[in-house]
Design an enzyme around this catalytic site. Structure first.
Site, PDB file in Angstrom:
ATOM      1  N   HIS A 272      -5.333  -6.861  -4.142  1.00  0.00           N
ATOM      2  CA  HIS A 272      -6.736  -7.292  -4.022  1.00  0.00           C
ATOM      3  C   HIS A 272      -7.622  -6.635  -5.095  1.00  0.00           C
ATOM      4  O   HIS A 272      -8.014  -5.481  -4.936  1.00  0.00           O
ATOM      5  CB  HIS A 272      -7.274  -6.932  -2.633  1.00  0.00           C
ATOM      6  CG  HIS A 272      -6.674  -7.770  -1.553  1.00  0.00           C
ATOM      7  ND1 HIS A 272      -7.203  -8.981  -1.165  1.00  0.00           N
ATOM      8  CD2 HIS A 272      -5.551  -7.606  -0.815  1.00  0.00           C
ATOM      9  CE1 HIS A 272      -6.452  -9.510  -0.219  1.00  0.00           C
ATOM     10  NE2 HIS A 272      -5.433  -8.693   0.014  1.00  0.00           N
TER      11      HIS A 272
ATOM     12  N   ASP B  22     -35.984 -11.587   5.841  1.00  0.00           N
ATOM     13  CA  ASP B  22     -35.595 -12.928   5.385  1.00  0.00           C
ATOM     14  C   ASP B  22     -36.775 -13.894   5.317  1.00  0.00           C
ATOM     15  O   ASP B  22     -37.012 -14.514   4.275  1.00  0.00           O
ATOM     16  CB  ASP B  22     -34.503 -13.529   6.292  1.00  0.00           C
ATOM     17  CG  ASP B  22     -33.282 -12.635   6.376  1.00  0.00           C
ATOM     18  OD1 ASP B  22     -33.153 -11.749   5.515  1.00  0.00           O
ATOM     19  OD2 ASP B  22     -32.475 -12.813   7.300  1.00  0.00           O
TER      20      ASP B  22
ATOM     21  N   GLU C  94     -10.632  -7.253  -5.620  1.00  0.00           N
ATOM     22  CA  GLU C  94     -12.029  -7.196  -5.171  1.00  0.00           C
ATOM     23  C   GLU C  94     -12.373  -5.931  -4.399  1.00  0.00           C
ATOM     24  O   GLU C  94     -13.535  -5.604  -4.228  1.00  0.00           O
ATOM     25  CB  GLU C  94     -12.355  -8.443  -4.325  1.00  0.00           C
ATOM     26  CG  GLU C  94     -11.674  -8.530  -2.961  1.00  0.00           C
ATOM     27  CD  GLU C  94     -10.257  -9.095  -3.006  1.00  0.00           C
ATOM     28  OE1 GLU C  94      -9.663  -9.091  -4.093  1.00  0.00           O
ATOM     29  OE2 GLU C  94      -9.748  -9.512  -1.957  1.00  0.00           O
TER      30      GLU C  94
ATOM     31  N   GLY D 157      -5.436 -14.645   2.814  1.00  0.00           N
ATOM     32  CA  GLY D 157      -5.548 -15.240   4.143  1.00  0.00           C
ATOM     33  C   GLY D 157      -4.474 -14.678   5.049  1.00  0.00           C
ATOM     34  O   GLY D 157      -3.489 -14.122   4.561  1.00  0.00           O
TER      35      GLY D 157
ATOM     36  N   LYS E  96     -27.671 -10.620   2.120  1.00  0.00           N
ATOM     37  CA  LYS E  96     -28.791  -9.804   2.588  1.00  0.00           C
ATOM     38  C   LYS E  96     -29.277  -8.806   1.522  1.00  0.00           C
ATOM     39  O   LYS E  96     -30.474  -8.685   1.282  1.00  0.00           O
ATOM     40  CB  LYS E  96     -28.361  -9.040   3.840  1.00  0.00           C
ATOM     41  CG  LYS E  96     -29.489  -8.388   4.581  1.00  0.00           C
ATOM     42  CD  LYS E  96     -30.145  -9.385   5.489  1.00  0.00           C
ATOM     43  CE  LYS E  96     -31.002  -8.767   6.544  1.00  0.00           C
ATOM     44  NZ  LYS E  96     -31.414  -9.783   7.522  1.00  0.00           N
TER      45      LYS E  96
ATOM     46  N   CYS F 256      -3.472 -12.554  -3.445  1.00  0.00           N
ATOM     47  CA  CYS F 256      -2.666 -12.316  -2.254  1.00  0.00           C
ATOM     48  C   CYS F 256      -2.075 -13.631  -1.712  1.00  0.00           C
ATOM     49  O   CYS F 256      -1.266 -14.248  -2.380  1.00  0.00           O
ATOM     50  CB  CYS F 256      -3.491 -11.556  -1.213  1.00  0.00           C
ATOM     51  SG  CYS F 256      -2.451 -10.820   0.057  1.00  0.00           S
ATOM     52  N   TYR F 257      -2.533 -14.103  -0.535  1.00  0.00           N
ATOM     53  CA  TYR F 257      -2.008 -15.384  -0.042  1.00  0.00           C
ATOM     54  C   TYR F 257      -2.268 -16.487  -1.073  1.00  0.00           C
ATOM     55  O   TYR F 257      -1.451 -17.402  -1.243  1.00  0.00           O
ATOM     56  CB  TYR F 257      -2.672 -15.737   1.296  1.00  0.00           C
ATOM     57  CG  TYR F 257      -2.255 -17.085   1.835  1.00  0.00           C
ATOM     58  CD1 TYR F 257      -1.013 -17.257   2.434  1.00  0.00           C
ATOM     59  CD2 TYR F 257      -3.098 -18.194   1.730  1.00  0.00           C
ATOM     60  CE1 TYR F 257      -0.616 -18.500   2.921  1.00  0.00           C
ATOM     61  CE2 TYR F 257      -2.719 -19.437   2.221  1.00  0.00           C
ATOM     62  CZ  TYR F 257      -1.472 -19.587   2.813  1.00  0.00           C
ATOM     63  OH  TYR F 257      -1.087 -20.820   3.294  1.00  0.00           O
TER      64      TYR F 257
END
Ligand code: XMP
Length: 506
Positions: A163, A220, A165, A49, A362, A76-77
């Protein structure tokens, strides 16, 4: 299931995605998500964050989370927050650490199982943990950040200052996989399972009641309708409103896909006249959008009433649509454009809602579309705004302008696709501005329309770059439009990115 608590990092979504890629179901939830719900999870991840723990307004976490006995990973944060709440210290580092950073793994830990001592990671932080909470040990450090990772193996609480990710952390997925192993979550979540469970759930939920779905032709609503059709068969009725503002061939593709191939009961409402009448003499972009959105709802309402006895409404709401309001904390956003799409039908239409895509991204929706056998023309369709060509015709919309724009737009699409550029260009289309200019065609003076070609590359449509289309392709487009579309004597290419422009012109 693993919950990811969102503290506002630009990567929060990505963490959720990565866990799903490892076949464990994960959900991104607000940072203050109810403890009782968190209790049901196998593991919790605290995201990064933008805040600073020395700021009293920094987002915090309910401390009781650390007593739930659930494995926790702070990123991280998230790591700084865990350290801080558990009695450690967090201070501003000597310098900001940003970009690729090598860390050295120290003590063996389950989180780094299978990894070599030196690892390339991605850092982006100013603060760092300077004193560990009781029970924690340092499991990795970098030259600038002695506590690059920490662990309390007994209570299964971990922290990574970098990170895992992002792809730049070379073995980030191994670390996340190790965390999943620590949580004991079974990697059993797959798109196919999801689809089967969802169909079964809807079948039970809806029973023999009638269901209606507004199809837009986009991926969608198409996928949502197909899922519900598998569950309830002929009790699903789809309504497609042809506003007359669609691109060339749009309605035909929808009809072919749904009526012929999928055998879905599809009602097509041809409403071009109604839309054009309401749009007569309107040139303000926002007014156009509002008129179209409103009329769409009225027509849909009318048709649904005619069907009679309908209890359910299918909406193609995605995970990203659903969480925006709950998760993006405290960001007041200005209205740039009033978006309209069929996913945004108001709830007060008086139906119960079915939203089969609520948990999906998506690209996951596209995968489900493939599993359901939908054609590429629908699954990989580029986005098209709900108000259609009306926002690509500057000034008043008339039938003549629509016909002209449809022809030009088809040429743009054909040439870009023929050149194979469509795989890397996310949106490409034509715009008809209200400009006329002098030209010369066949030795005679002309005073004709201009066509603007717009093509953008983008990851999320929030920002976009104008596409660097080869000149030869642009030339082909220009020659074809001026030769084949009567009334056009000039073609220009839009070289504006977003910001400062938007993708659409209105
Ligand atoms: P802008 O023009 O805001 O567009 O940069 C970003 C993306 O959104 C699409 N768009 C819409 N989609 N209803 C939609 O469903 C709308 O009213 C609408 N307006 C713009 C646009 O085509 C681009 O992909």
């Amino acid at each position: 299931m693993i919950y990811v608590l969102d503290f506002g990092s630009q990567y929060s979504h990505l963490i959720t995605r990565r866990i799903r890629e490892l076949n464990v179901y994960a959900e991104l939830v607000p940072h203050n998500f109810a403890l009782d719900k968190l209790r049901t999870a196998k593991g919790v991840i605290l995201s990064g964050g933008p805040q600073n723990l020395s700021d009293s307004r920094a987002l915090r976490v309910d401390k009781k989370i650390f007593n739930l006995g659930i494995p926790i990973l702070g990123i991280c944060y998230g790591m700084q927050l865990a350290a801080f709440e558990l009695g450690g210290t967090v201070r501003a580092g000597q310098k900001r650490e940003y970009g690729p950073t090598e860390i050295k793994i120290g003590k063996p830990t389950k989180l780094f199982r299978g990894l070599k001592p030196k690892q390339l990671t991605w850092m982006s932080h100013g603060d760092q943990v300077t004193k560990l909470p009781r029970g924690f040990g340092i499991i990795a450090g970098s030259s600038n950040c002695p506590v690059a990772a920490m662990a309390d193996e007994t209570n299964r609480i971990y922290g990574l200052q970098f990170h895992p990710e992002v792809v730049h952390t070379k073995n980030g997925m191994v670390m996340l996989k190790n965390f999943i192993k620590i949580t004991g979550a079974k990697p059993s979540w797959s798109m196919k399972d999801f689809l089967e469970k969802e169909i079964e759930k809807i079948r039970k939920q809806v029973g023999k009641e009638k269901t209606v779905c507004a199809l837009s032709g986009g991926v969608d609503s198409a996928v949502a309708a197909s899922i519900v059709h598998k569950a309830v068969g002929k009790n699903l009725i789809c309504v497609y409103v042809d506003t007359g503002l669609m691109r060339e061939g749009e309605t035909e593709t929808v009809v072919k896909t749904f009526k012929q191939y999928q055998k879905i009961d599809l009602r097509i409402i041809y409403a071009k006249k109604e839309f054009l009448a309401k749009l007569k003499s309107v040139s303000d972009p926002e007014k156009k959008r509002k008129i179209i959105g409103e009329l769409f709802i009225r027509i849909f309402e009318r048709e649904a009433k005619k069907l009679g006895g309908v209890s359910w409404l299918v909406q193609g709401t995605l995970y990203t649509d659903a969480i925006t309001s709950g998760v993006s904390v405290g960001k007041a956003t200005a209205v740039i454009k009033s978006h309209h799409n069929v996913g945004g039908l108001p709830e007060k239409l008086g139906f119960k809602l079915i939203e089969p895509l609520r948990e999906l991204y998506k690209d996951e929706v596209r995968k489900i579309g493939k599993l359901l056998g939908l054609p590429d023309a629908i699954v990989h369709r580029q986005p098209f705004p709900g108000p259609g060509l009306a926002v690509r015709i500057i000034d008043e919309v008339t039938e003549e302008k629509l016909d002209l724009l449809k022809k030009a737009d088809l040429i743009v699409r054909e040439e870009i696709e023929k050149a194979g550029l469509h795989k890397n260009i996310q949106q490409y289309f034509a715009i008809l501005p209200s400009i006329k200019s002098v030209g010369v065609q066949g030795d005679a003076r002309t005073y004709g329309h201009t066509i603007i070609v717009r093509a953008v590359t983008t990851a999320d449509f929030m920002t976009a770059h104008w596409a660097k289309i080869p000149h030869a392709v642009l030339e082909k487009i220009s020659v074809r439009i001026t030769n084949e579309v009567s009334g056009v004597n000039r073609v220009v290419y839009d070289i504006t990115s977003k910001p400062p422009g938007t993708v659409e012109w209105e």
